[in-house]
Structure formats: structure tokens, C-alpha cells
Motif scaffolding. Structure first.
Motif, PDB file in Angstrom:
ATOM      1  N   PRO A  56       0.730  -1.206   0.006  1.00  0.00           N
ATOM      2  CA  PRO A  56       0.034  -0.144   0.042  1.00  0.00           C
ATOM      3  C   PRO A  56       0.773   1.329  -0.216  1.00  0.00           C
ATOM      4  N   VAL A  57       2.042   1.450   0.969  1.00  0.00           N
ATOM      5  CA  VAL A  57       2.812   2.446   0.850  1.00  0.00           C
ATOM      6  C   VAL A  57       3.276   2.660  -0.488  1.00  0.00           C
ATOM      7  N   ALA A  58       4.085   1.674  -1.063  1.00  0.00           N
ATOM      8  CA  ALA A  58       4.671   1.718  -2.441  1.00  0.00           C
ATOM      9  C   ALA A  58       3.773   2.314  -3.506  1.00  0.00           C
ATOM     10  N   ARG A  59       2.396   1.788  -3.338  1.00  0.00           N
ATOM     11  CA  ARG A  59       1.477   2.277  -4.512  1.00  0.00           C
ATOM     12  C   ARG A  59       1.030   3.760  -4.289  1.00  0.00           C
ATOM     13  N   GLU A  60       0.989   4.080  -2.824  1.00  0.00           N
ATOM     14  CA  GLU A  60       0.673   5.186  -2.745  1.00  0.00           C
ATOM     15  C   GLU A  60       1.877   6.525  -2.920  1.00  0.00           C
ATOM     16  N   ALA A  61       2.871   5.835  -2.739  1.00  0.00           N
ATOM     17  CA  ALA A  61       4.141   6.866  -3.153  1.00  0.00           C
ATOM     18  C   ALA A  61       4.007   7.095  -4.541  1.00  0.00           C
ATOM     19  N   PHE A  62       3.971   5.911  -5.489  1.00  0.00           N
ATOM     20  CA  PHE A  62       3.723   6.377  -6.904  1.00  0.00           C
ATOM     21  C   PHE A  62       2.521   7.238  -7.143  1.00  0.00           C
ATOM     22  N   GLU A  63       1.547   6.962  -6.698  1.00  0.00           N
ATOM     23  CA  GLU A  63       0.269   7.991  -6.889  1.00  0.00           C
ATOM     24  C   GLU A  63       0.517   9.323  -6.256  1.00  0.00           C
TER      25      GLU A  63
END
Length: 223
Positions: free
Chosen positions: A10-17
Motif C-alpha cells: 500500500p505504501v509503495a502504491r501510494e508513493a507512486f500515486e
């Protein structure tokens, strides 16, 4: 000791978002990172007598970019720093120096202690910038807040670190027989490596935000 890796994806995905939402800003940051990285390689390859001076400038340029990227993420989440980031560059250097010495020693000893320490101090810079703490307090708070999520933090650190170092391994198999090939490899390798570095910085700020949301949610549920 907790072994929770549930926050990695979730953090990796949110970072890219978050970077995608602020595309222009992060494109500029990324471009500067690539330019400074290529400059470092150029100096190291052809102007070695200037390497030390450039390395010092490179270090402080990275601190400024780290502050810029971290505060961009925090600002996007509505978190305003207490003091201007310019007053925190020295403190960021202190965080990097102290944590780097500890992590480096841990890596030399058995590798895993270094990875563990990197996870526990992963949030030190976002805490430092967002909450106006001292170097020691930022490191201490990062240690305390990652007690249950340190493995998630360590996993992200390892991914970002491996991402940055991949071009070094790739360089062992890439031939650069002429100047044009050398320039091409410098550009390609720095583009890949600096993307990993930037991801690590943004992921730390994103993790700080996500952890704050998790703690706020728990407080609402349990009072």
C-alpha cells in the motif's frame, strides 16, 4: 518483535500515486537528480582531482532535494512544517550521519542488524521536517513509531537500495568502448539509480503519512 509487512505494497502504491499527482514537480526533481548523478560520474571518470569538492556539493544537493521531495509529499497531504526547510538541512545531515554510521556498522557486522536499524530510523527525516524535532528526538521517535512496522520499513529500504545499486551490477556486463557509449551508460544508469533513490525518499514520507492515518484510526476506534 513484530514481523508485519502488510504496509509495503500500500505504501509503495501510494508513493507512486502521490508523485503522479504532482508530476511536474517530481519531473523537475528527477531531472536534477539525473543531472547531478551524471555530473558525479563525469567528474569521477575524467576530472578526478575535482572529485572531493564535487562530492561535498553532491551531498548537500541531495539533502536539498530530499527536503524538497519530502515536503512536497507532506504538503500534498496537508501537513505543513513548523519551520522552513532551509533551517533543517544541517539537522538532516545529522540524521543521515548518525543513522548512516549505525546502519553501516550493522551491515559490516552481520548485514541484518543494519537492515533492522534502517527500518527503525526510516521515518526520521519526515518526522524531523514535519514536527520540528531535534536530530536525536527524530531518530528516537522513528524508532518508537516503527516498533510494529519495522519490517515493512526495512523491506522498502532494501528494495530502494537494491534498485539504486542495480546499475553497478549491470555495469560489470556493459561495454563502453567509446565516449558516446560512456555517456549513454552514465545517463541510463543514473536514470535508473536515481529513480530508486527518489522512491525511497517519497516512500518514507508516504509511510509517515500512512502510519499517522493508521494511528488516528485506531484512536477513533478505541478512544
Amino acid at each position: 518483535m513484530q514481523f508485519d509487512v502488510s504496509m509495503v505494497a500500500p505504501v509503495a502504491r501510494e508513493a507512486f500515486e502521490r508523485m503522479h499527482v504532482d508530476t511536474l514537480n517530481f519531473a523537475v526533481l528527477f531531472g536534477i537528480l539525473i543531472a547531478t548523478g551524471v555530473g558525479y560520474d563525469v567528474v569521477a571518470t575524467w576530472y578526478s582531482d575535482l572529485a572531493l569538492a564535487y562530492q561535498i556539493g553532491f551531498l548537500f544537493a541531495n539533502l536539498i532535494i530530499q527536503a524538497w521531495a519530502t515536503l512536497s509529499i507532506l504538503d500534498g497531504a496537508g501537513i505543513a512544517p513548523v519551520r522552513p526547510w532551509k533551517l533543517r538541512i544541517g539537522s538532516m545531515f545529522g540524521v543521515g550521519l548518525l543513522s548512516g554510521l549505525g546502519i553501516g556498522l550493522g551491515l559490516v557486522l552481520l548485514i541484518l542488524p543494519g537492515v533492522y536499524l534502517a527500518g527503525r530510523w526510516f521515518l526520521a527525516v519526515p518526522i524531523l521536517l514535519a514536527e520540528d524535532m531535534s536530530v536525536s528526538d527524530a531518530l528516537s521517535q522513528s524508532w518508537e513509531r516503527t516498533e510494529n512496522t519495522w519490517l515493512s520499513c526495512s523491506t522498502i529500504v532494501v528494495v530502494a537500495f537494491a534498485w539504486q545499486l542495480a546499475p553497478i551490477a549491470g555495469g560489470l556486463f556493459v561495454e563502453t568502448p567509446n565516449v558516446a557509449a560512456q555517456w549513454g551508460w552514465m545517463l541510463l544508469s543514473n536514470t535508473f539509480s536515481q529513480a530508486g533513490w527518489l522512491f525511497g525518499v517519497v516512500a518514507a514520507a508516504t509511510f509517515y503519512i500512512a502510519l499517522g492515518r493508521r494511528q488516528s484510526g485506531a484512536a477513533e476506534i478505541f478512544g
